[in-house]
Write an enzyme that holds these catalytic residues in place. Sequence first.
Site, PDB file in Angstrom:
ATOM      1  N   GLU A 180      -2.377 -76.934  15.812  1.00 17.55           N
ATOM      2  CA  GLU A 180      -0.964 -77.332  15.753  1.00 17.55           C
ATOM      3  C   GLU A 180      -0.816 -78.612  14.951  1.00 17.55           C
ATOM      4  O   GLU A 180      -1.551 -79.577  15.149  1.00 17.55           O
ATOM      5  CB  GLU A 180      -0.396 -77.589  17.161  1.00 17.55           C
ATOM      6  CG  GLU A 180      -0.144 -76.350  17.983  1.00 17.55           C
ATOM      7  CD  GLU A 180       0.533 -76.702  19.301  1.00 17.55           C
ATOM      8  OE1 GLU A 180       1.298 -77.696  19.334  1.00 17.55           O
ATOM      9  OE2 GLU A 180       0.292 -76.003  20.285  1.00 17.55           O
TER      10      GLU A 180
ATOM     11  N   ASN B 264      -5.596 -74.259  26.492  1.00 14.83           N
ATOM     12  CA  ASN B 264      -4.733 -74.863  25.491  1.00 14.83           C
ATOM     13  C   ASN B 264      -4.387 -76.308  25.871  1.00 14.83           C
ATOM     14  O   ASN B 264      -3.890 -76.549  26.964  1.00 14.83           O
ATOM     15  CB  ASN B 264      -3.447 -74.039  25.351  1.00 14.83           C
ATOM     16  CG  ASN B 264      -2.533 -74.567  24.274  1.00 14.83           C
ATOM     17  OD1 ASN B 264      -2.992 -75.110  23.275  1.00 14.83           O
ATOM     18  ND2 ASN B 264      -1.235 -74.402  24.468  1.00 14.83           N
ATOM     19  N   GLU B 265      -4.692 -77.262  24.965  1.00  8.74           N
ATOM     20  CA  GLU B 265      -4.352 -78.673  25.191  1.00  8.74           C
ATOM     21  C   GLU B 265      -4.821 -79.139  26.573  1.00  8.74           C
ATOM     22  O   GLU B 265      -4.042 -79.651  27.379  1.00  8.74           O
ATOM     23  CB  GLU B 265      -2.851 -78.903  25.035  1.00  8.74           C
ATOM     24  CG  GLU B 265      -2.337 -78.638  23.632  1.00  8.74           C
ATOM     25  CD  GLU B 265      -0.880 -79.033  23.461  1.00  8.74           C
ATOM     26  OE1 GLU B 265      -0.212 -79.287  24.484  1.00  8.74           O
ATOM     27  OE2 GLU B 265      -0.406 -79.080  22.320  1.00  8.74           O
TER      28      GLU B 265
ATOM     29  N   TYR C 239       0.129 -84.565  16.235  1.00 10.63           N
ATOM     30  CA  TYR C 239       1.442 -84.789  15.647  1.00 10.63           C
ATOM     31  C   TYR C 239       1.677 -86.243  15.260  1.00 10.63           C
ATOM     32  O   TYR C 239       2.277 -86.513  14.228  1.00 10.63           O
ATOM     33  CB  TYR C 239       2.541 -84.333  16.617  1.00 10.63           C
ATOM     34  CG  TYR C 239       2.598 -82.839  16.800  1.00 10.63           C
ATOM     35  CD1 TYR C 239       3.215 -82.024  15.857  1.00 10.63           C
ATOM     36  CD2 TYR C 239       2.011 -82.241  17.900  1.00 10.63           C
ATOM     37  CE1 TYR C 239       3.264 -80.648  16.015  1.00 10.63           C
ATOM     38  CE2 TYR C 239       2.049 -80.868  18.068  1.00 10.63           C
ATOM     39  CZ  TYR C 239       2.676 -80.078  17.123  1.00 10.63           C
ATOM     40  OH  TYR C 239       2.698 -78.713  17.279  1.00 10.63           O
TER      41      TYR C 239
END
Length: 299
Positions: A255, A49-50, A189
């Site tokens: 996300e 993840n990430e 984001y």
Amino acid sequence: MLHCITTIFLSISRMTMEDGPIAESYFTAYADVCFREFGNHVKFWTTINEANVFTIGGYNDGTSPPGRCSNCSSGNSSTETYIVGHNLLLAHASVSRLYQQKYKDKQGGSVGFSLYAFEFIPQTSSSKDDEIAIQRAKDFFYGWILGPLTFGDYPDEMKRAVGSRLPIFSKEESEQVKGSSDFIGIMHYFPALVENIKLKPSLSRNTDFYSDMGVSLTYLGNFSGFGYDVFPWAMESVLEYIKQTYGNPPVYILENGTPMKPDLELQQKDTRRIEYLQAYIGAVLKAVRNGSDTRDYFV
């Protein structure tokens, strides 16, 4: 209609040069259990993840677990960041190979890898140095991960800047890592301003990821209150860059969203979040219409 998938994140907490191969074998054994027990229900797996910001935060900045860095109580930002990133890619490739050989035919699932994706824009629009620095930032944040997964090796600019501190893939490792991700998961984001920096060796006591990259980043967003600023064009640009640079792989946006203050207005109308999601989903639609193989979007 969005196709919902189930994603289980498998994580490695710490990998150094010495325990990398051991951790790789443990991680593969752990994934084997997950595939065996849940594979009939879970069809989409993300191994790491990430990967980029997980590694930078944990081993360059020391701001996230395990909190290692040159200025921390333990750690070396100039080497560990790259060692860990290297080991994550090898561990992922090992798990992907396991799934292909043992589970793919009977379970029919996919194994992917995820990273945090910034859109980079120049600090000064008239600065050629800042424009050049944007590509370096993309090589370090994207190419560090997607280069090996797509081409089997790190970007040339990264190899030049980091030198002998950047681990080297053997021919066998390169072949194993290349093409080992069925899809790319991204978290996005907000964008970041990029400014070129030239550090003199005498003034740069601790070499790290950022000094190697040679840029200063300023993140764009309303971080003082609840809610991020809306930059939907940044999402579209990220997807376009991945399409053009890395062979248009299947992409899952794992996300995206904005924090919201739970006040009365939000309970009654929720207008701000509706506008945010409408803008970003619209940006994804534009990217898809322009040829991006983006499959799903998760808030």
